[in-house]
Design a protein around this motif. Structure first.
Motif, PDB file in Angstrom:
ATOM      1  N   THR A   2       0.824  -1.206   0.000  1.00 23.05           N
ATOM      2  CA  THR A   2       0.000   0.000   0.000  1.00 23.05           C
ATOM      3  C   THR A   2       0.862   1.262   0.000  1.00 23.05           C
ATOM      4  O   THR A   2       0.593   2.217  -0.756  1.00 23.05           O
ATOM      5  CB  THR A   2      -0.928   0.010   1.230  1.00 23.05           C
ATOM      6  OG1 THR A   2      -1.759  -1.153   1.192  1.00 23.05           O
ATOM      7  CG2 THR A   2      -1.811   1.250   1.241  1.00 23.05           C
ATOM      8  N   THR A  15       0.966   4.055  -3.063  1.00 22.00           N
ATOM      9  CA  THR A  15       0.655   5.460  -2.791  1.00 22.00           C
ATOM     10  C   THR A  15       1.820   6.365  -3.167  1.00 22.00           C
ATOM     11  O   THR A  15       1.635   7.434  -3.781  1.00 22.00           O
ATOM     12  CB  THR A  15       0.312   5.653  -1.301  1.00 22.00           C
ATOM     13  OG1 THR A  15      -0.769   4.785  -0.956  1.00 22.00           O
ATOM     14  CG2 THR A  15      -0.088   7.089  -1.015  1.00 22.00           C
ATOM     15  N   THR A  55       1.963   9.310  -6.160  1.00 25.08           N
ATOM     16  CA  THR A  55       2.360  10.676  -5.826  1.00 25.08           C
ATOM     17  C   THR A  55       3.525  11.129  -6.687  1.00 25.08           C
ATOM     18  O   THR A  55       3.547  12.255  -7.209  1.00 25.08           O
ATOM     19  CB  THR A  55       2.733  10.780  -4.337  1.00 25.08           C
ATOM     20  OG1 THR A  55       1.623  10.362  -3.539  1.00 25.08           O
ATOM     21  CG2 THR A  55       3.103  12.205  -3.967  1.00 25.08           C
ATOM     22  N   GLY A  95      -4.831   8.678  -3.008  1.00 26.39           N
ATOM     23  CA  GLY A  95      -4.465   8.368  -1.633  1.00 26.39           C
ATOM     24  C   GLY A  95      -4.770   6.934  -1.290  1.00 26.39           C
ATOM     25  O   GLY A  95      -5.316   6.171  -2.083  1.00 26.39           O
ATOM     26  N   LYS A  96      -4.441   6.561  -0.054  1.00 33.11           N
ATOM     27  CA  LYS A  96      -4.648   5.178   0.396  1.00 33.11           C
ATOM     28  C   LYS A  96      -6.107   4.778   0.282  1.00 33.11           C
ATOM     29  O   LYS A  96      -6.437   3.677  -0.143  1.00 33.11           O
ATOM     30  CB  LYS A  96      -4.167   5.009   1.843  1.00 33.11           C
ATOM     31  CG  LYS A  96      -2.664   5.028   1.995  1.00 33.11           C
ATOM     32  CD  LYS A  96      -2.282   4.708   3.436  1.00 33.11           C
ATOM     33  CE  LYS A  96      -0.760   4.685   3.602  1.00 33.11           C
ATOM     34  NZ  LYS A  96      -0.363   4.341   4.986  1.00 33.11           N
ATOM     35  N   THR A 119      -7.109   4.238  -3.562  1.00 34.88           N
ATOM     36  CA  THR A 119      -6.518   3.062  -4.203  1.00 34.88           C
ATOM     37  C   THR A 119      -6.959   1.782  -3.528  1.00 34.88           C
ATOM     38  O   THR A 119      -7.046   0.735  -4.167  1.00 34.88           O
ATOM     39  CB  THR A 119      -4.976   3.154  -4.166  1.00 34.88           C
ATOM     40  OG1 THR A 119      -4.544   3.346  -2.818  1.00 34.88           O
ATOM     41  CG2 THR A 119      -4.485   4.304  -5.031  1.00 34.88           C
TER      42      THR A 119
END
Length: 523
Positions: free
Chosen positions: A426, A430, A434, A441-442, A445
């Motif tokens: 994760t 992320t 970016t 964002g977490k 996704t």
């Protein structure tokens, strides 16, 4: 008491008698492995019917917790009071839990009945392995244990397919009811064909040890289930669980050193082989469950594979594991030698993980399938050998404890693997999104399904494909590192002759040794 102890020496059985008993054991193992895979496919439908989506994770967590916590207790009860009786009780509890789960009308009822089901499931796997250990000498066990690798492959591939079919053409209640006819057949076969000596021990049950071990295991599983998901790794909840796990497990060790009949005899870990295969089993679970979790995600998100037949995505890995496991079992039975296989297995597993770490956005399905076969082959060298070495390292009276400990270490390893690899995956996804200048964002996704992904702009899809590939790279690169630790552990294994080695004289000597050790260890 001497006569009763001597009865625990395994009786000689014909191959036909063993094959008949194996039918019941194989069906029982299939039950234990299929359940979560079938139910997982039906979960969206179950939540839609019962509501309570916020409690969704507890449907799985309650089952997993009950299974992990009860595993060592079932093993010890089998050693103390007889393996057949405790095995039958565990099957009955599992079936009652299945029936009640199918009748659930609320999410709370389903969570509670899943916990009851998990309580029975904890005894299924341990029962199968410890009964196998009592029936078949280690030298001959390899050819039968290959069957269980086949059951695992069938469960991994068939579970999601069966779950999808039931959900689409019947209703979700049948994902639980299907256990009942299968379990009834296993129960009938085991009751009618399995004849083991009835044991009755006067030793006191180690209630304090059982309680401390249960709390410690529960805390560990909750840490790996909640950490990085429901709670931050540095949160008070996770740190509190960590403290609880340390305190209870330290208390468990101190209790076991003084107990008359310890729940888990710490003396077993003085045996180098037993300790080493426990470590290897932990590492196998760590790598295997991490692979099973993240490979389908890569294949669906990046390679565009269908999620409908998700179990088929893992077929190359399962086939590699099955073929090698069968071959290794036959080779061990023929030669009586096993030390080379854990070394080969951890090495091949490391190589397979390293190959899978190279997966990218342009990797073909054929190439990824070949890499999966390599990883599966490495697991095939290890899956049954670790259990075989653990059982061969103990006296017959501790067969249940040895089986449950090997199972527990693999289960805990899997929990840690999924949790730590999940956090790593994760964070890498992320960070990559970016770096590519795409917002994701977490939360976004984590909820991104393959079907939703196809509706998003091409730039986002391309960035997400690279992000998932980078996440997979990190997961399997660390998986290779973990496997290298397994190589180091495997190198230090000793080649201890397997009991029941093919010739008559060896068998006689082993039987005599078994009688002596049982008499010496009787209470």
């Amino acid at each position: 008491m001497a006569a009763g102890a001597a009865q625990d020496v395994p009786e000689t059985r014909t191959p036909r008698e063993i094959r008949v008993i194996m039918v019941g054991l194989v069906i029982t193992m299939l039950l234990a492995m299929l359940d979560n895979l079938i139910v997982g496919t039906a979960m969206p439908t179950i939540v839609g019917d019962l509501g309570g989506a916020e409690h969704l994770s507890w449907v799985v967590t309650s089952y997993t917790l009950a299974t992990a916590a009860s595993t060592p207790i079932w093993g010890k009860l089998g050693d103390l009071y007889g393996r057949k009786g405790t095995f039958i009780i565990s099957i009955v509890i599992f079936l009652v839990g299945s029936a009640l789960a199918g009748l659930s009308q609320t999410m709370g009822e389903l969570i509670g009945f899943r916990a009851l089901q998990g309580l029975g499931a904890g005894g299924l796997m341990v029962g199968v392995m410890s009964i196998m250990g009592a029936l078949v000498p280690p030298r001959d066990r390899g050819k039968y244990q290959g069957m269980f690798a086949g059951v695992m492959a069938i469960a991994m591939i068939g579970g999601p397919l069966v779950g999808g079919f039931i959900t689409d053409h019947l209703n979700w209640h049948w994902t639980f009811y299907i256990n009942i006819p299968l379990g009834a057949v296993a129960l009938l076969v085991v009751t009618a064909t399995l004849h083991l000596p009835k044991l009755r021990s006067n030793a006191r049950i180690d209630y304090l040890g059982a309680a401390l071990l249960t709390v410690g295991i529960t805390a560990l599983v909750l840490i790996t289930t909640w950490g990085g998901q429901q709670y931050d790794w540095a949160s008070g909840q996770i740190l509190g669980l960590a403290v609880l796990a340390v305190v209870t497990l330290v208390g468990f060790v101190l209790t076991e050193r003084r107990a008359e009949e310890p729940m888990l005899p710490l003396g077993l870990f003085r045996n180098r082989n037993f300790t080493l295969v426990s470590v290897i089993g932990f590492l196998v679970g760590f790598t295997m469950f991490g692979s099973v979790t993240f490979l389908p995600l890569y294949q669906q998100s990046v390679q565009g594979a269908s999620a409908t037949n998700s179990g088929l995505l893992l077929m190359p890995m399962m086939l590699g594991m099955l073929v090698v496991s069968l071959a290794v079992g036959q080779a061990i039975t023929r030669t009586g030698r096993y030390r080379i296989y854990p070394i080969l297995g951890t090495g091949v597993m490391a190589g397979g993980a390293l190959l899978l770490s190279t997966l990218g956005t342009d990797t073909t399905r054929f190439t990824s399938s070949v890499y999966m076969v390599v990883l599966g082959a490495g697991m095939g060298f290890l899956m049954q050998v670790t259990m075989l070495v653990a059982q061969n390292s103990v006296e017959l009276k501790d067969m249940g404890v040895a089986s449950s400990t090997a199972t527990l270490f693999r289960t805990i390893g899997g929990s840690f693997g999924v949790a730590l690899f999940g956090a790593l995956f994760t964070n890498r996804v992320t960070a990559t999104m970016t770096d590519l200048g795409v917002s994701g964002g977490k939360e976004q996704t984590a909820q991104l399904t393959p079907s939703v992904l196809k509706t998003l702009p091409a730039a986002f899809q391309n960035a997400y494909h690279h992000a998932v590939s980078n996440g997979i790279h990190s997961v399997f690169l660390w998986g290779a590192v973990v496997s290298v630790v397994g190589i180091a552990a495997a190198v230090f294994l000793k080649e201890v002759p397997l009991r029941g080695a093919g010739n008559a004289s060896g068998a006689t000597a082993d039987a005599g040794e078994g009688s002596a050790t049982e008499l010496a260890g009787a209470h």
